[in-house]
Structures are given as structure tokens and as C-alpha cells.
Design an enzyme around this catalytic site. Structure first.
Site, mmCIF file in Angstrom:
data_model
loop_
_atom_site.group_PDB
_atom_site.id
_atom_site.type_symbol
_atom_site.label_atom_id
_atom_site.label_comp_id
_atom_site.label_asym_id
_atom_site.label_seq_id
_atom_site.Cartn_x
_atom_site.Cartn_y
_atom_site.Cartn_z
ATOM 1 N N ASN A 1 0.715 -1.132 -0.064
ATOM 2 C CA ASN A 1 0.142 -0.122 -0.123
ATOM 3 C C ASN A 1 1.141 1.192 0.126
ATOM 4 O O ASN A 1 1.256 1.550 0.970
ATOM 5 C CB ASN A 1 -0.920 -0.146 1.340
ATOM 6 C CG ASN A 1 -1.557 1.226 1.411
ATOM 7 O OD1 ASN A 1 -1.867 2.121 0.480
ATOM 8 N ND2 ASN A 1 -2.136 1.496 2.685
ATOM 9 N N TRP A 2 1.023 1.916 -1.116
ATOM 10 C CA TRP A 2 2.025 3.052 -1.110
ATOM 11 C C TRP A 2 1.341 4.185 -0.791
ATOM 12 O O TRP A 2 1.925 5.293 -0.656
ATOM 13 C CB TRP A 2 2.621 3.214 -2.603
ATOM 14 C CG TRP A 2 3.366 2.374 -3.421
ATOM 15 C CD1 TRP A 2 3.871 1.319 -2.482
ATOM 16 C CD2 TRP A 2 3.992 2.222 -4.595
ATOM 17 N NE1 TRP A 2 4.779 0.599 -3.394
ATOM 18 C CE2 TRP A 2 4.895 1.205 -4.557
ATOM 19 C CE3 TRP A 2 3.661 3.051 -5.771
ATOM 20 C CZ2 TRP A 2 5.629 0.981 -6.013
ATOM 21 C CZ3 TRP A 2 4.471 2.704 -6.932
ATOM 22 C CH2 TRP A 2 5.165 1.469 -6.927
ATOM 23 N N LYS A 3 -0.095 4.371 -0.446
ATOM 24 C CA LYS A 3 -0.469 5.273 0.222
ATOM 25 C C LYS A 3 -0.407 6.402 -0.805
ATOM 26 O O LYS A 3 -0.390 6.308 -1.777
ATOM 27 C CB LYS A 3 -0.141 5.744 1.575
ATOM 28 C CG LYS A 3 -0.236 4.502 2.473
ATOM 29 C CD LYS A 3 0.064 4.734 3.972
ATOM 30 C CE LYS A 3 0.231 3.621 4.444
ATOM 31 N NZ LYS A 3 0.011 3.888 6.136
ATOM 32 N N HIS B 1 -9.671 1.200 4.965
ATOM 33 C CA HIS B 1 -8.269 1.601 5.726
ATOM 34 C C HIS B 1 -8.663 2.495 6.763
ATOM 35 O O HIS B 1 -9.557 3.411 6.587
ATOM 36 C CB HIS B 1 -7.336 1.900 4.736
ATOM 37 C CG HIS B 1 -5.955 1.935 5.075
ATOM 38 N ND1 HIS B 1 -5.487 2.737 6.194
ATOM 39 C CD2 HIS B 1 -5.019 0.914 5.033
ATOM 40 C CE1 HIS B 1 -4.375 2.582 6.479
ATOM 41 N NE2 HIS B 1 -3.943 1.473 5.711
ATOM 42 N N GLU C 1 -7.051 4.962 7.722
ATOM 43 C CA GLU C 1 -6.554 6.229 7.243
ATOM 44 C C GLU C 1 -7.783 7.054 6.557
ATOM 45 O O GLU C 1 -8.109 8.116 6.781
ATOM 46 C CB GLU C 1 -5.242 6.349 6.368
ATOM 47 C CG GLU C 1 -4.309 5.971 7.334
ATOM 48 C CD GLU C 1 -2.966 5.730 6.576
ATOM 49 O OE1 GLU C 1 -2.986 5.623 5.573
ATOM 50 O OE2 GLU C 1 -2.067 5.283 7.280
ATOM 51 N N GLU D 1 -5.583 -4.631 10.905
ATOM 52 C CA GLU D 1 -4.352 -3.822 11.152
ATOM 53 C C GLU D 1 -4.679 -2.870 12.256
ATOM 54 O O GLU D 1 -5.577 -1.769 12.301
ATOM 55 C CB GLU D 1 -4.687 -2.778 9.802
ATOM 56 C CG GLU D 1 -4.441 -3.533 8.577
ATOM 57 C CD GLU D 1 -3.676 -2.285 7.661
ATOM 58 O OE1 GLU D 1 -2.669 -2.565 7.217
ATOM 59 O OE2 GLU D 1 -4.437 -1.375 7.410
ATOM 60 N N GLY E 1 2.450 2.272 10.737
ATOM 61 C CA GLY E 1 3.315 3.431 10.758
ATOM 62 C C GLY E 1 4.021 3.787 12.106
ATOM 63 O O GLY E 1 4.899 4.835 11.952
ATOM 64 N N SER F 1 3.331 -1.858 10.709
ATOM 65 C CA SER F 1 4.531 -1.758 10.761
ATOM 66 C C SER F 1 5.249 -3.344 10.614
ATOM 67 O O SER F 1 6.391 -3.717 11.230
ATOM 68 C CB SER F 1 5.045 -1.552 12.059
ATOM 69 O OG SER F 1 4.697 -0.108 12.446
ATOM 70 N N GLY G 1 2.576 -1.094 4.486
ATOM 71 C CA GLY G 1 2.888 0.418 4.115
ATOM 72 C C GLY G 1 4.022 0.822 3.903
ATOM 73 O O GLY G 1 4.741 0.739 2.734
ATOM 74 N N GLY G 2 4.695 1.629 4.967
ATOM 75 C CA GLY G 2 5.972 2.234 4.563
ATOM 76 C C GLY G 2 7.102 1.424 4.123
ATOM 77 O O GLY G 2 7.697 1.793 3.220
HETATM 78 C C1 PEP Z 1 -0.978 0.296 6.121
HETATM 79 O O1 PEP Z 1 -0.917 1.513 6.011
HETATM 80 O O2 PEP Z 1 -1.718 -0.404 5.910
HETATM 81 C C2 PEP Z 1 0.110 -0.231 6.824
HETATM 82 C C3 PEP Z 1 0.258 -1.474 7.291
HETATM 83 O O3 PEP Z 1 1.240 0.787 7.037
HETATM 84 P P1 PEP Z 1 2.573 0.591 7.604
HETATM 85 O O4 PEP Z 1 3.276 -0.934 7.223
HETATM 86 O O5 PEP Z 1 3.431 1.550 7.276
HETATM 87 O O6 PEP Z 1 2.288 0.542 9.494
#
Ligand code: PEP
Length: 264
Positions: free
Chosen positions: A14-16, A102, A104, A172, A178, A217, A238-239
Site C-alpha cells: 500500500n503505497w498510500k 483502511h 486512514e 490492522e 506506521g 509496521s 505500508g511504509g
Molecule cells: C498500512 O497503511 O496499511 C500499513 C500497514 O502501514 P505500515 O506498514 O506503514 O504500518
């Protein structure tokens, strides 16, 4: 399903809201290059870039077996919804998956579980696989309400009567996204078991084919441990998905556990 009778793991990037054409296309090409160089991917892999990159990334991923996904869709097929994208539009540009609900989007756009359910249904109608996100906040966890909150989200957000392999669930914990923090292994196992059990009545034909991903994370260092846990069928990343080599390490970690014990 993998030969062991458990679902083939799925790792989702997920590049957001990250990536202009220049770096996004380069990153996707690097990932596709790794996938092609290693033959068939170690697990199912999906890449969910910003919508501006979907068309060009379809071409960049060609021949790599990495699927394309979107980060959201609207609940209806077309109409006066400025700025939104309908699920058939995403299918039209080659998407196979779409993330819905999600945290966010729930936090930033006021999405309710009912809205998430409508979006998941729209995705299914368009032939897409919705990745339905659930997870508790830090405060909810602190009050000992994590399980209750996630169960309620599942009750309200999941469509009923679909086949278990028609959608994916991503657990999640919001406080882990993050932050570099992750739940204890036992907490992840317990939540995933609860999710599978809670879904049993909702899907036609049982939950054996259901994939429940962990997100929050996950990175190249902790992926092997997390992806080996009972009931974890992959990851939403994500990140750490913004680095092709690191992300590929996570995919390889998922692939190593394909043949683990039944029930995973
Ligand atoms: C996400 O945004 O779905 C996520 C899991 O982010 P991160 O891996 O950065 O915690």
C-alpha cells in the site's frame, strides 16, 4: 489454495499517497524485475499505488504476476461523485484488488463500517477482490475492547453469503500502523483466530480459503516472525513497501511459510 490446503499467502503493498510517475514507475519496474528474475513469485503479490499511477503500473508489471490494486473505491458504479473512482473503472484499468475501509480513510473521510460494506459489495460486483481492513485503536486496546471492536467491524462491514476466497480481510491495529510497534505474537494469533471464527457464519462454503492478512509496521526484519504465525495468511505493508528490495524480502518470508501446518 496452496498444496498444503491453506490459502496461498498474499502480500499487499500500500503505497498510500506516495509516488510521482518518475519514482513510482521505477519502483514498480524494480519489483517486477525481482519477480521475473525469481520465476513465479513466492506468494501472491499485489501493488496498490496512488490512482494516478495505475495505468502506467499495469504496463510496468506486465509479465511479472504481480497484481494491481487500488486503495479505495466508491460504493456506486457511476454518477455525480466528484473526485471518486468507481470499482468498474478500477477493473477497467487492470486492477484485481481494492483496499476498502483502511483506518486512514475511516479517520480522514469519516467512513463507517456500513460504507465499507457498500464499497466491498461494489468491488465484488465489478469482479474485484476487496481487501477489507479492520482494527482497533490504541484507546480501545487499552480498555481491553480490541476483540469486541474488531468483531463489531466485521459484523457491520463484511458482505454476507460470498465465497471466502472472494475477499480478503486485513487485521490492522491502528496503533501499529506506521509506528514501528507491533502486537505480541500471541495477540496477533488470537485476533486472527477470532476473525476466522467470526467469519464462519458469513461465508458460503466455510472459511478454509479465507485469507486474513496482518498489517501494521511489517518490515523486512520482522516479516519472517509475523508471517510464520498461525492464521496469518500474508501482510498488508505500508511504509516498507516503498523499497522494492525490502518489500521483496517480505514476499519471500511469506512464501517460506506456504507449506506450514493446516489452519494457518
Ligand atoms: C498500512 O497503511 O496499511 C500499513 C500497514 O502501514 P505500515 O506498514 O506503514 O504500518
Amino acid at each position: 489454495m496452496a498444496a498444503s490446503g491453506v490459502p496461498r499467502p498474499l502480500v499487499v503493498a500500500n503505497w498510500k499517497m506516495n509516488g510521482l510517475r518518475r519514482d513510482g514507475i521505477d519502483r514498480a519496474r524494480a519489483l517486477a524485475g525481482l519477480a521475473r528474475a525469481k520465476g513465479h513469485g513466492p506468494c501472491d503479490i499485489a501493488l496498490c499505488p496512488p490512482a494516478t499511477l495505475l495505468v502506467e503500473l499495469r504496463a510496468a508489471l506486465d509479465g511479472s504476476e504481480i497484481a494491481l490494486g487500488a486503495q479505495d473505491c466508491h460504493a456506486t458504479e457511476s454518477g455525480a461523485h466528484t473526485g471518486d473512482l468507481a470499482a468498474p473503472m478500477l477493473a477497467d484499468v487492470g486492477c484485481r484488488y481494492v483496499i476498502v475501509g483502511h483506518s486512514e480513510r475511516r479517520a480522514g473521510h469519516g467512513e463507517t463500517d456500513e460504507a465499507v460494506r457498500s464499497k466491498a459489495l461494489a468491488a465484488l460486483r465489478a469482479g474485484l477482490v476487496p481487501i477489507v481492513c479492520v482494527g482497533e485503536s490504541e484507546a480501545e486496546r487499552g480498555r481491553g475492547d480490541g476483540v469486541k471492536v474488531v468483531r463489531g467491524q466485521l459484523d457491520r462491514a463484511l458482505p454476507e453469503g460470498v465465497a471466502a476466497d472472494a475477499l480478503v480481510i486485513a487485521y490492522e491495529p491502528i496503533w501499529a500502523i506506521g509506528t514501528g510497534r507491533t502486537p505480541q505474537a500471541g495477540e496477533i494469533v488470537a485476533l486472527h483466530a477470532m476473525i476466522r471464527e467470526a467469519c464462519a457464519a458469513r461465508f458460503s462454503g466455510g472459511t478454509a480459503a479465507l485469507r486474513v492478512l496482518y498489517g501494521g509496521s511489517v518490515n523486512a526484519r520482522n516479516a519472517a516472525e509475523i508471517l510464520a504465525l498461525d492464521g496469518v495468511n500474508g501482510a498488508l505493508v505500508g511504509g516498507a513497501s516503498l523499497d522494492a528490495v525490502g518489500f521483496w524480502t517480505i514476499c519471500e518470508a511469506a512464501g517460506r511459510h506456504v507449506a506450514a501446518a493446516p489452519g494457518r
